[in-house]
Scaffold this active site. Sequence first.
Site, PDB file in Angstrom:
ATOM      1  CG  HIS A  88      -1.712   1.269   1.367  1.00 49.91           C
ATOM      2  ND1 HIS A  88      -1.494   2.186   2.377  1.00 49.91           N
ATOM      3  CD2 HIS A  88      -2.704   1.777   0.601  1.00 49.91           C
ATOM      4  CE1 HIS A  88      -2.342   3.195   2.223  1.00 49.91           C
ATOM      5  NE2 HIS A  88      -3.079   2.962   1.161  1.00 49.91           N
ATOM      6  CB  SER A  89       1.016   4.268   0.242  1.00 48.77           C
ATOM      7  OG  SER A  89       1.389   5.624   0.063  1.00 48.77           O
ATOM      8  CB  THR A  90       5.875   3.892   0.740  1.00 43.08           C
ATOM      9  OG1 THR A  90       5.689   5.310   0.808  1.00 43.08           O
ATOM     10  CG2 THR A  90       7.360   3.590   0.641  1.00 43.08           C
ATOM     11  CB  ALA A  92       2.114   0.110  -4.114  1.00 35.61           C
ATOM     12  CB  ALA A 116      -3.820  -0.517  -2.454  1.00 38.26           C
TER      13      ALA A 116
END
Length: 251
Positions: A88-90, A92, A116
């Site tokens: 998720h975010s970083t 990803a 995500a």
Amino acid sequence: MPRNPWFPYPVREGALHILCLPHAGAGASSYRSWASTAPEGLSVCPVQPPGREGRGAEAAYDDVAAFVRDLAPVLLDTVPRPFALFGHSTGALTAYELARELRRLGAPMPRHLFVAGRRAPHIPMPRTNLGNASVDTLRETLRKLGGTPEAVLEQDGLLRHLQPLLAADFHLNESYEFPGDEPLDVPITAFPALHDSGAGVAEMGPWNLHTTSDFNQLELDGGHFAVFDQAARVQAHMMKQAEPSREQVVR
């Protein structure tokens, strides 16, 4: 699966192991509750990067290449097959680069890559330069993203304590330059959030350029942390997509 600093929680054997890489400033505990919502056959393996929680005395990475170089051999020595990657975010970005590192090593590849909260890796990220930010700027940056309790945001001392970790994580994510490498031969599923201005459908759809296999999206109603608010739905979709016998649906 034996525990080590990178994988601090026990996982179920005989299942699809999904390595969960956290967002900026977060650690393995951000996925701890996922074990209770995971469907049968899915074993959640939260990854603990240095610089947070039980590894708080270690320096956080600010370079994704160094991060995945160190994590890949631990994964190969520790995590049973089959496995998939989620970030998720970083996280990803680190999940994507981890898959690329495994390919460079000629190692077993993940069954699936789930992402995500982050635009496709070839689309540059805006720079926030949190290392030199005032505490007010740091507070507003986190408040805009959501997910941080207001009680934390109001504590200047705590924010200053967290700033070096956040600065390293944000730099790792925002300084990334896409190397123009060949797409992965790994299916990719993206979870765009409809109210995430930086990682909505338009920003996450181009992840399809980074696989020669199947690509699909599951749109989530919510903001940057919608993937956590709808964990059971996300996990059910992961299990369906990662089944090798499923009928592939390309979008």
